[in-house]
Enzyme design. Structure first.
Site, PDB file in Angstrom:
ATOM      1  N   GLY A  51       0.800  -1.226   0.000  1.00 44.32           N
ATOM      2  CA  GLY A  51       0.000   0.000   0.000  1.00 44.32           C
ATOM      3  C   GLY A  51       0.825   1.265   0.000  1.00 44.32           C
ATOM      4  O   GLY A  51       0.296   2.341  -0.234  1.00 44.32           O
ATOM      5  N   CYS A 259     -26.655  -9.948 -17.641  1.00 46.46           N
ATOM      6  CA  CYS A 259     -25.985  -9.589 -18.889  1.00 46.46           C
ATOM      7  C   CYS A 259     -26.896  -9.939 -20.070  1.00 46.46           C
ATOM      8  O   CYS A 259     -27.449 -11.042 -20.134  1.00 46.46           O
ATOM      9  CB  CYS A 259     -24.664 -10.346 -19.015  1.00 46.46           C
ATOM     10  N   CYS A 262     -24.905 -12.921 -22.228  1.00 43.13           N
ATOM     11  CA  CYS A 262     -24.639 -14.258 -21.693  1.00 43.13           C
ATOM     12  C   CYS A 262     -25.523 -14.590 -20.503  1.00 43.13           C
ATOM     13  O   CYS A 262     -25.464 -15.702 -19.983  1.00 43.13           O
ATOM     14  CB  CYS A 262     -23.167 -14.406 -21.314  1.00 43.13           C
ATOM     15  N   CYS A 284     -21.719  -7.794 -19.898  1.00 38.34           N
ATOM     16  CA  CYS A 284     -20.519  -7.951 -19.086  1.00 38.34           C
ATOM     17  C   CYS A 284     -19.445  -6.986 -19.579  1.00 38.34           C
ATOM     18  O   CYS A 284     -19.212  -6.866 -20.780  1.00 38.34           O
ATOM     19  CB  CYS A 284     -19.954  -9.365 -19.208  1.00 38.34           C
ATOM     20  N   CYS A 290     -17.545 -13.042 -20.667  1.00 36.70           N
ATOM     21  CA  CYS A 290     -18.822 -13.107 -21.374  1.00 36.70           C
ATOM     22  C   CYS A 290     -18.708 -14.105 -22.544  1.00 36.70           C
ATOM     23  O   CYS A 290     -19.566 -14.980 -22.731  1.00 36.70           O
ATOM     24  CB  CYS A 290     -19.190 -11.728 -21.891  1.00 36.70           C
TER      25      CYS A 290
END
Lengths: 311, 256
Positions: A51, A259, A262, A284, A290
């Site tokens: 970080g 979606c 799909c 997607c 997808c």
């Protein structure tokens, strides 16, 4: 990842590399070996202090800032000849940014490239984490525009570095407070700040907050900001907590639709305007996910089976 | 009774020039100390040295902390000093925009110190912010407005609310009424006096306005060229100034 040999970069190794890539006018993966060593040192430091933003001497790359110069430099530094490379831009393999970066490494490193998440060993991404869970043999490289999560609250770099050093993060919650007071909920939808291992507050790059829970993963995650000259990292299984309030807990949100292509109900969706009458569909954002689902026979409400589509 | 703040031999030099030299005094809980003097006399330097904004060249600033008793805040580590700065200490700037975040709402401004010390409940933070806006006479429906939409006097009151929300024990004020017109000044002073009495605050007020110290301060310190030239009870110093400069200062006030 890269071996120790790479860090030490013995001369014969460089010679070997030069000889094996004689077909290209570029050094392997464009950057010279000394630059890659410098970037690897920054990456190692970043991995040692999860970080923490490590300054590095970012190079001019043959693409404009904002197009992923940081990510490209990190990818170049970790890439080996046996790597399989994938690039996504907002989840898609076929957008300009993804195509041009993929082609860049095809030309300068001659590495194998793929669109399949599972086959890739190095994945450079702009603003998404692939839907398919990554494994310990993969590296995810993020393109970061502004690495400093406190930047829009505190313009002075001197001051923000001091705030990180002293863990003085009250201001970060002021931003979330302002969100709730103005919108009734935490409206930050992307680049949602996280706390890493209980210490540094980090900008996860502009990924949607839907992806935040995935930040603790088996793969190594490297973040490169070219213009801002910062590299930071998350080692595997790092504890990453999205900041929130007790009475307004963090929520990973997505469009409340399946979606259209799909039929997936658990992937992050793009909204697409399809006609002048305001018609829209959701699909997607991860094109590989997808496509793979459609290849398995899943069909969404507005989709067609894959075979017909291909004709 | 142990003092809340003990300043010993505090000096600050800007190269060859004297900021403030060899200042010592004790401040007891609940006491309000005024520091007066003309521009450039070292009042603000002294205040900033005591509040940890400037590192003094010599001297000690001992503060009676809640946990460890008397601690020298000059040699204390930066995180500890910052912690003091947002819990037991408060600093009211002359210009409200130095002490406020102008692009953050009033509620966010008041809540910042709470969040900095770990408050993580939005509802509680907001309730406290509303409570404090009320105490400084800002209507609760202004809570989501930004300070730039406030008048100068409101900004100053907001700054005070932002500082006092964590219940500090010592408030540093640098010309808190500077730049405000007299009627607004009067209300602000009234408010400050009420808060100081009600919360049992100790305060150090730097000003060049003798009327302000007459109203607020128990004790008075007169500074000239970086040195303290006279100290005493406020009424005593103002009614019977001993030092030539104090006499000049007192006699210079316009009589209406």
């Amino acid at each position: 990842m890269f071996s120790d040999q790479f860090l030490l970069a013995p001369l014969h190794h460089i010679n070997l590399l030069l000889r094996s890539y004689i077909m290209s006018d570029y050094n392997f993966a464009y950057l010279d070996e000394q630059t890659k060593r410098m970037i690897r040192r920054a990456i190692l430091k970043g991995l040692a202090i999860p970080g923490y933003q490590v300054p590095f001497a970012s190079r001019e790359m043959p693409m404009p800032y904002g197009w992923g110069t940081g990510g490209v430099q990190v990818s170049a530094a970790v890439m080996t000849q046996s790597d399989v490379f994938k690039v996504i831009d907002q989840g898609a393999d076929d957008t300009t940014n993804a195509v041009s970066i993929r082609r860049f490494f095809e030309r300068t490193a001659d590495v194998e490239t793929t669109e399949a998440t599972a086959e890739a060993t190095v994945i450079q991404t702009r603003h998404r984490i692939p839907e398919e869970p990554l494994n310990a043999d993969q590296i995810l490289v993020y393109q970061v525009p502004i690495p400093e999560p406190l930047r829009f609250l505190e313009p002075s770099e001197v001051e923000t570095r001091k705030m990180h050093a002293l863990e003085d993060y009250g201001l970060m919650h002021v931003k979330l407070y302002e969100d709730i007071s103005a919108h009734g909920a935490i409206a930050t939808a992307y680049a949602y700040p996280v706390e890493v291992e209980g210490r540094y507050v980090m900008d996860p790059s502009p990924i949607p907050k839907f992806d935040n829970p995935k930040l603790s993963m088996p793969a190594i995650q490297l973040f490169g900001a070219g213009r801002e000259q910062r590299i930071y990292a998350l080692p595997p299984y790092t504890q990453v907590v999205s900041l929130d309030f007790e009475d307004y807990p963090f929520e990973a949100t997505k469009a409340d639709h399946p979606c259209g292509l799909c039929g997936s109900t658990d992937s992050y969706l793009d909204e697409l305007i399809v006609d002048d009458a305001g018609g829209r569909m959701f699909m997607c954002s991860d094109t590989d996910y997808c496509g793979a689902r459609r290849a398995k026979g899943h069909v969404g409400a507005e989709g067609t089976p894959l075979q017909e589509d291909a004709v | 009774m142990t003092p809340l703040l003990q300043v010993e031999g505090l000096s600050k030099f800007y190269g060859q020039r004297v900021g403030c030299a060899d200042v010592s005094f004790d401040l007891y809980p609940g006491e309000v100390m005024g520091i007066v003097g003309e521009s450039g006399s070292g009042k603000s330097t002294l205040l900033n040295c005591m509040a940890g904004h400037l590192p003094p060249d010599t001297g000690q600033v001992l503060f009676n902390t809640r946990t460890d008793g008397m601690r020298d805040t000059v040699t204390m580590s930066e995180p500890e000093r910052r912690m003091l700065g947002r819990t037991d200490w408060a600093f009211v700037h002359q210009h409200a925009r130095d002490g406020l975040r102008m692009n953050v709402s009033a509620g966010g401004n008041v809540g910042e110190r709470l969040m900095a010390v770990g408050a993580r409940h939005y509802g509680d933070i907001r309730d406290q912010a509303i409570d404090w806006l009320g105490r400084v006479e800002i209507a609760a429906d202004r809570i989501d407005d930004r300070p730039r939409q406030f008048s100068g006097g409101m900004q100053q009151r907001l700054q005070i609310a932002r500082n006092l929300v964590t219940g500090p024990r010592l408030v540093f004020m640098d010309e808190p009424t500077g730049g405000l017109d007299v009627s607004v000044q009067a209300r602000l002073l009234d408010l400050l006096r009420g808060l100081v009495r009600e919360m049992g605050l100790s305060a150090i007020i730097v000003t060049h306005d003798l009327a302000v110290v007459r109203l607020l301060a128990d004790r008075l310190m007169v500074m000239k060229d970086g040195h303290v030239v006279e100290t005493g009870l406020t009424d005593q110093v103002l009614d019977d100034p001993q030092h030539a400069y104090s006499q000049l200062l007192v006699s210079s006030v316009l009589q209406v």
